[in-house]
Write a protein that holds these residues in place. Structure first.
Motif, PDB file in Angstrom:
ATOM      1  N   LEU A 206     129.593 -86.996  51.911  1.00 52.69           N
ATOM      2  CA  LEU A 206     129.234 -88.264  52.553  1.00 52.69           C
ATOM      3  C   LEU A 206     127.809 -88.205  53.104  1.00 52.69           C
ATOM      4  N   ILE A 207     127.454 -87.089  53.715  1.00 53.31           N
ATOM      5  CA  ILE A 207     126.092 -86.927  54.237  1.00 53.31           C
ATOM      6  C   ILE A 207     125.080 -86.934  53.095  1.00 53.31           C
ATOM      7  N   ARG A 233     121.403 -79.519  58.242  1.00 53.05           N
ATOM      8  CA  ARG A 233     121.901 -78.544  59.209  1.00 53.05           C
ATOM      9  C   ARG A 233     123.363 -78.828  59.554  1.00 53.05           C
ATOM     10  N   THR A 234     123.711 -80.100  59.645  1.00 52.34           N
ATOM     11  CA  THR A 234     125.097 -80.468  59.930  1.00 52.34           C
ATOM     12  C   THR A 234     126.033 -79.973  58.828  1.00 52.34           C
ATOM     13  N   ILE A 235     125.612 -80.133  57.577  1.00 55.48           N
ATOM     14  CA  ILE A 235     126.431 -79.622  56.469  1.00 55.48           C
ATOM     15  C   ILE A 235     126.588 -78.110  56.593  1.00 55.48           C
ATOM     16  N   ASN A 236     125.495 -77.437  56.921  1.00 60.43           N
ATOM     17  CA  ASN A 236     125.550 -75.978  57.065  1.00 60.43           C
ATOM     18  C   ASN A 236     126.529 -75.570  58.163  1.00 60.43           C
ATOM     19  N   HIS A 237     126.628 -76.364  59.211  1.00 56.53           N
ATOM     20  CA  HIS A 237     127.566 -76.042  60.285  1.00 56.53           C
ATOM     21  C   HIS A 237     129.010 -76.080  59.782  1.00 56.53           C
ATOM     22  N   TYR A 238     129.312 -77.017  58.892  1.00 54.48           N
ATOM     23  CA  TYR A 238     130.651 -77.043  58.293  1.00 54.48           C
ATOM     24  C   TYR A 238     130.889 -75.779  57.466  1.00 54.48           C
TER      25      TYR A 238
END
Length: 299
Positions: A206-207, A233-238
């Protein structure tokens, strides 16, 4: 395994031109010592850097393929190495083992139902002296993806990795049925990993839909880059959350001495770890450097 059959249909003259890139000494060594593993029916053939069949004994079919398609194999090797250099950190992360093995890397191709266009590639390294006598001792480096018709990968290739991690978890769960004793004891871990990988898949894709497929740094402002960097960075956090869950499961399996299955979990964790490193070095690291090069705009 039909890689030989599908590659036989391709004409290298119809493939995109590969622009020469300058490789450092590590990648030059890998380029010179890259071995291909190609499937033909039920047989997986190991080819030397000069395309001699090392194992098993060559039959007429594989010999004819190599003779007719040597130019294509040259193109394939160059495309693999360039893809590794630009869209991966696999070689860099495993450089110690690769240099110990004089740059020898095995690239095992799996065609992805695309008529020879797209491949998932598993990479290994091995001692040159024991490659044939102790082949099973190869060291897993990681996996990556190659589209022969699209050398410039969308979203830094992140979408391929996310989709692959979900598919790998499905295979891992299926394998547990035959490889993991008393699998029901670990049901909560499979549930937790499944929830985490689904969250990565759903939220990550989605991102990506909200981001430009390719970044033209010359046209993006500092603010644009900051926003894009935050999204990646948000994807990497997942991915990091998934890694932590897998690592906990792996530790439990080792504690309970479930060696019959833990190696599959370790391999899965390796792919997740590689993706985290890729984000840190080639995505967020590169974008952050570009941000610092932007001139600060004062009101």
């Amino acid at each position: 395994m039909n890689e030989v059959e599908e590659l036989s249909k391709l004409d290298p003259a119809g493939l995109p031109h590969l622009k020469p890139i300058l490789l450092d000494d590590l990648y030059q060594s890998v380029s010179k010592n890259l071995h291909l593993e190609l499937g033909r029916g039920p047989v997986l053939y190991l080819l030397s850097p000069s395309f001699s069949v090392l194992n098993p004994t060559a039959d007429e079919g594989i010999t004819d393929f190599i003779t007719r398609k040597e130019a294509l194999l040259d193109y394939l090797k160059e495309a693999i190495v360039q893809n590794l250099a630009v869209y991966s950190v696999l070689i860099d992360i495993s450089s110690y083992f690769i240099e110990q093995n004089n740059g020898l890397v095995l690239a095992r191709l799996r065609e992805r139902d695309s008529e020879g266009r797209r491949f998932e590639i598993k990479f290994y390294t091995h001692s040159p002296l024991e490659l044939l006598t102790r082949y099973e001792d190869k060291i897993y480096v990681g996996r990556d993806f190659l589209d022969l018709y699209s050398p410039n990968r969308k979203y830094f290739g992140v979408k391929d990795s996310i989709v692959s991690l979900k598919a790998q978890f499905v295979r891992l769960s299926e394998r547990a049925g035959s490889k993991l004793k008393k699998v029901q004891e670990f049901g909560s871990y499979f549930q937790e990993i499944g929830d985490s990988v689904n969250e990565l898949h759903n939220e990550g894709l989605l991102i990506l839909q909200s981001l430009p497929p390719h970044l033209d740094f010359a046209k993006l402002s500092g603010k644009d880059l900051i926003d894009i960097n935050a999204q990646y960075r948000t994807i990497n956090h997942y991915v990091i959350e998934l890694h932590d869950t897998i690592a906990e499961f792996e530790s439990l399996l080792r504690f309970k001495e479930r060696s019959d299955f833990v190696r599959y979990v370790t391999k899965y964790k390796k792919d997740v770890t590689n993706l985290i490193s890729y984000f840190n070095i080639k995505i967020n690291g590169v974008i952050a450097q570009r941000i610092r090069l932007c001139k600060a705009k004062h009101p």
